[in-house]
Design a protein around this motif. Structure first.
Motif, PDB file in Angstrom:
ATOM      1  N   ASN A 119      10.565  25.356  48.547  1.00 23.96           N
ATOM      2  CA  ASN A 119      11.258  26.339  49.532  1.00 23.96           C
ATOM      3  C   ASN A 119      11.958  27.405  49.031  1.00 23.96           C
ATOM      4  O   ASN A 119      12.432  27.181  47.712  1.00 23.96           O
ATOM      5  CB  ASN A 119      12.198  25.117  50.094  1.00 23.96           C
ATOM      6  CG  ASN A 119      13.508  25.734  51.114  1.00 23.96           C
ATOM      7  OD1 ASN A 119      14.644  25.227  51.015  1.00 23.96           O
ATOM      8  ND2 ASN A 119      13.034  26.890  51.790  1.00 23.96           N
ATOM      9  N   ALA A 120      11.901  28.673  49.375  1.00 28.45           N
ATOM     10  CA  ALA A 120      12.595  29.644  48.891  1.00 28.45           C
ATOM     11  C   ALA A 120      13.523  29.996  49.838  1.00 28.45           C
ATOM     12  O   ALA A 120      13.253  30.374  50.757  1.00 28.45           O
ATOM     13  CB  ALA A 120      11.645  30.695  48.501  1.00 28.45           C
ATOM     14  N   ARG A 121      14.827  30.286  49.286  1.00 29.04           N
ATOM     15  CA  ARG A 121      15.977  30.462  50.199  1.00 29.04           C
ATOM     16  C   ARG A 121      16.705  31.733  49.322  1.00 29.04           C
ATOM     17  O   ARG A 121      17.313  31.453  48.166  1.00 29.04           O
ATOM     18  CB  ARG A 121      16.820  29.265  50.318  1.00 29.04           C
ATOM     19  CG  ARG A 121      17.915  29.516  51.228  1.00 29.04           C
ATOM     20  CD  ARG A 121      18.675  28.216  51.752  1.00 29.04           C
ATOM     21  NE  ARG A 121      17.864  27.120  52.058  1.00 29.04           N
ATOM     22  CZ  ARG A 121      17.937  25.945  52.061  1.00 29.04           C
ATOM     23  NH1 ARG A 121      19.234  25.384  51.334  1.00 29.04           N
ATOM     24  NH2 ARG A 121      17.218  25.117  52.357  1.00 29.04           N
ATOM     25  N   HIS A 122      16.874  32.720  50.224  1.00 25.77           N
ATOM     26  CA  HIS A 122      17.576  33.958  49.709  1.00 25.77           C
ATOM     27  C   HIS A 122      19.068  33.543  49.288  1.00 25.77           C
ATOM     28  O   HIS A 122      19.661  32.722  49.927  1.00 25.77           O
ATOM     29  CB  HIS A 122      17.716  35.238  50.641  1.00 25.77           C
ATOM     30  CG  HIS A 122      17.982  36.320  49.950  1.00 25.77           C
ATOM     31  ND1 HIS A 122      19.391  36.505  49.599  1.00 25.77           N
ATOM     32  CD2 HIS A 122      17.248  37.428  49.646  1.00 25.77           C
ATOM     33  CE1 HIS A 122      19.350  37.840  49.227  1.00 25.77           C
ATOM     34  NE2 HIS A 122      18.109  38.484  49.128  1.00 25.77           N
ATOM     35  N   PHE A 123      19.322  33.889  47.909  1.00 28.74           N
ATOM     36  CA  PHE A 123      20.798  33.358  47.714  1.00 28.74           C
ATOM     37  C   PHE A 123      21.859  33.915  48.202  1.00 28.74           C
ATOM     38  O   PHE A 123      22.903  33.293  48.115  1.00 28.74           O
ATOM     39  CB  PHE A 123      20.861  33.882  46.120  1.00 28.74           C
ATOM     40  CG  PHE A 123      21.252  35.213  45.642  1.00 28.74           C
ATOM     41  CD1 PHE A 123      20.414  36.230  45.793  1.00 28.74           C
ATOM     42  CD2 PHE A 123      22.249  35.384  45.296  1.00 28.74           C
ATOM     43  CE1 PHE A 123      20.782  37.563  45.304  1.00 28.74           C
ATOM     44  CE2 PHE A 123      22.767  36.776  44.788  1.00 28.74           C
ATOM     45  CZ  PHE A 123      22.020  37.719  44.965  1.00 28.74           C
ATOM     46  N   THR A 177      20.775  33.501  53.452  1.00 29.00           N
ATOM     47  CA  THR A 177      20.045  32.073  53.767  1.00 29.00           C
ATOM     48  C   THR A 177      19.181  32.011  54.620  1.00 29.00           C
ATOM     49  O   THR A 177      18.575  31.013  54.782  1.00 29.00           O
ATOM     50  CB  THR A 177      21.201  31.179  53.527  1.00 29.00           C
ATOM     51  OG1 THR A 177      22.088  30.947  54.558  1.00 29.00           O
ATOM     52  CG2 THR A 177      21.960  31.138  52.178  1.00 29.00           C
ATOM     53  N   SER A 178      19.304  32.866  55.655  1.00 24.66           N
ATOM     54  CA  SER A 178      18.282  32.734  56.715  1.00 24.66           C
ATOM     55  C   SER A 178      17.044  33.154  56.431  1.00 24.66           C
ATOM     56  O   SER A 178      15.778  32.813  57.007  1.00 24.66           O
ATOM     57  CB  SER A 178      18.753  33.647  58.143  1.00 24.66           C
ATOM     58  OG  SER A 178      18.789  35.055  57.800  1.00 24.66           O
ATOM     59  N   GLN A 179      16.841  33.881  55.296  1.00 31.67           N
ATOM     60  CA  GLN A 179      15.691  34.325  54.610  1.00 31.67           C
ATOM     61  C   GLN A 179      15.108  33.218  54.134  1.00 31.67           C
ATOM     62  O   GLN A 179      15.562  32.914  52.591  1.00 31.67           O
ATOM     63  CB  GLN A 179      15.701  35.382  54.023  1.00 31.67           C
ATOM     64  CG  GLN A 179      16.157  36.842  54.446  1.00 31.67           C
ATOM     65  CD  GLN A 179      16.147  37.877  53.749  1.00 31.67           C
ATOM     66  OE1 GLN A 179      15.493  38.079  52.745  1.00 31.67           O
ATOM     67  NE2 GLN A 179      16.769  39.004  54.230  1.00 31.67           N
ATOM     68  N   ASP A 180      14.314  32.089  54.651  1.00 26.95           N
ATOM     69  CA  ASP A 180      14.141  30.698  54.196  1.00 26.95           C
ATOM     70  C   ASP A 180      12.521  30.574  54.469  1.00 26.95           C
ATOM     71  O   ASP A 180      12.233  30.449  55.383  1.00 26.95           O
ATOM     72  CB  ASP A 180      14.964  29.750  54.794  1.00 26.95           C
ATOM     73  CG  ASP A 180      14.830  28.205  54.384  1.00 26.95           C
ATOM     74  OD1 ASP A 180      14.447  27.622  55.152  1.00 26.95           O
ATOM     75  OD2 ASP A 180      15.617  28.232  53.151  1.00 26.95           O
ATOM     76  N   TYR A 181      12.017  30.395  53.158  1.00 28.14           N
ATOM     77  CA  TYR A 181      10.477  29.982  53.519  1.00 28.14           C
ATOM     78  C   TYR A 181       9.870  28.682  52.869  1.00 28.14           C
ATOM     79  O   TYR A 181      10.606  28.318  51.651  1.00 28.14           O
ATOM     80  CB  TYR A 181       9.940  31.147  52.624  1.00 28.14           C
ATOM     81  CG  TYR A 181      10.405  32.547  53.250  1.00 28.14           C
ATOM     82  CD1 TYR A 181      11.120  33.551  52.677  1.00 28.14           C
ATOM     83  CD2 TYR A 181       9.657  33.131  54.597  1.00 28.14           C
ATOM     84  CE1 TYR A 181      11.600  34.515  53.197  1.00 28.14           C
ATOM     85  CE2 TYR A 181      10.297  34.152  55.048  1.00 28.14           C
ATOM     86  CZ  TYR A 181      10.982  34.953  54.282  1.00 28.14           C
ATOM     87  OH  TYR A 181      11.686  36.283  54.785  1.00 28.14           O
ATOM     88  N   TRP A 182       9.037  28.348  53.239  1.00 32.18           N
ATOM     89  CA  TRP A 182       8.253  27.061  53.000  1.00 32.18           C
ATOM     90  C   TRP A 182       6.778  26.943  52.899  1.00 32.18           C
ATOM     91  O   TRP A 182       6.299  27.728  53.014  1.00 32.18           O
ATOM     92  CB  TRP A 182       8.744  25.704  54.034  1.00 32.18           C
ATOM     93  CG  TRP A 182      10.083  25.523  54.435  1.00 32.18           C
ATOM     94  CD1 TRP A 182      11.083  26.186  54.983  1.00 32.18           C
ATOM     95  CD2 TRP A 182      10.853  24.359  53.950  1.00 32.18           C
ATOM     96  NE1 TRP A 182      12.307  25.614  54.908  1.00 32.18           N
ATOM     97  CE2 TRP A 182      12.037  24.694  54.139  1.00 32.18           C
ATOM     98  CE3 TRP A 182      10.121  23.067  53.095  1.00 32.18           C
ATOM     99  CZ2 TRP A 182      13.201  23.426  53.735  1.00 32.18           C
ATOM    100  CZ3 TRP A 182      11.193  22.070  52.821  1.00 32.18           C
ATOM    101  CH2 TRP A 182      12.631  22.361  53.541  1.00 32.18           C
ATOM    102  N   GLY A 183       6.476  26.083  51.843  1.00 29.07           N
ATOM    103  CA  GLY A 183       5.274  25.854  51.349  1.00 29.07           C
ATOM    104  C   GLY A 183       4.412  24.968  52.384  1.00 29.07           C
ATOM    105  O   GLY A 183       5.176  24.229  53.139  1.00 29.07           O
TER     106      GLY A 183
END
Length: 119
Positions: free
Chosen positions: A97-101, A104-110
């Motif tokens: 999971n990548a979450r903008h620091f 936080t709504s910019q949240d991406y998953w593998g």
């Protein structure tokens, strides 16, 4: 388009090791906190570890604190989860999971990678 691609999962015997990788593309990697989660069959998803861009990291469950290590390479845009002394209870699908620091709504998953530990 943001993509997170996990790799490194598989079947391992109890006591063995695996290193999971999560390669990110389509984002400014250094702006994102990288997080590993896992979900075992029949259980809720569990937060495993997180790491900030400059390396500050946290391992969350007491059950893995002395066995798992999270790291990242901001040049290769890749996060890692090194798992040692694996136990059958570590069997789960592991998600990156990548979450903008900041945003936080910019949240991406593998898509997840299966880890199976046999006893």
């Amino acid at each position: 388009q943001v993509q997170l691609v996990e790799s490194g999962g598989g079947l391992v015997q109890s006591g063995g090791s695996l290193r999971l990788s999560c390669e990110a593309s389509g984002l400014v990697f250094s702006d994102y906190v990288m997080i590993w989660h896992r979900q075992a069959p029949g259980k809720e998803r569990e937060l495993v570890a997180s790491i900030f861009s400059r390396g500050g990291s946290t391992i969350f469950p007491d059950s893995v604190k002395d066995r798992f290590t999270i790291s990242r390479d901001n040049v290769l845009n890749t996060a890692y989860l090194q798992m040692n002394s694996l136990k059958p209870e570590d069997t789960a699908v592991y998600y990156c999971n990548a979450r903008h620091f900041v945003y936080t709504s910019q949240d991406y998953w593998g898509q997840g990678t299966q880890v199976t530990v046999s006893s």
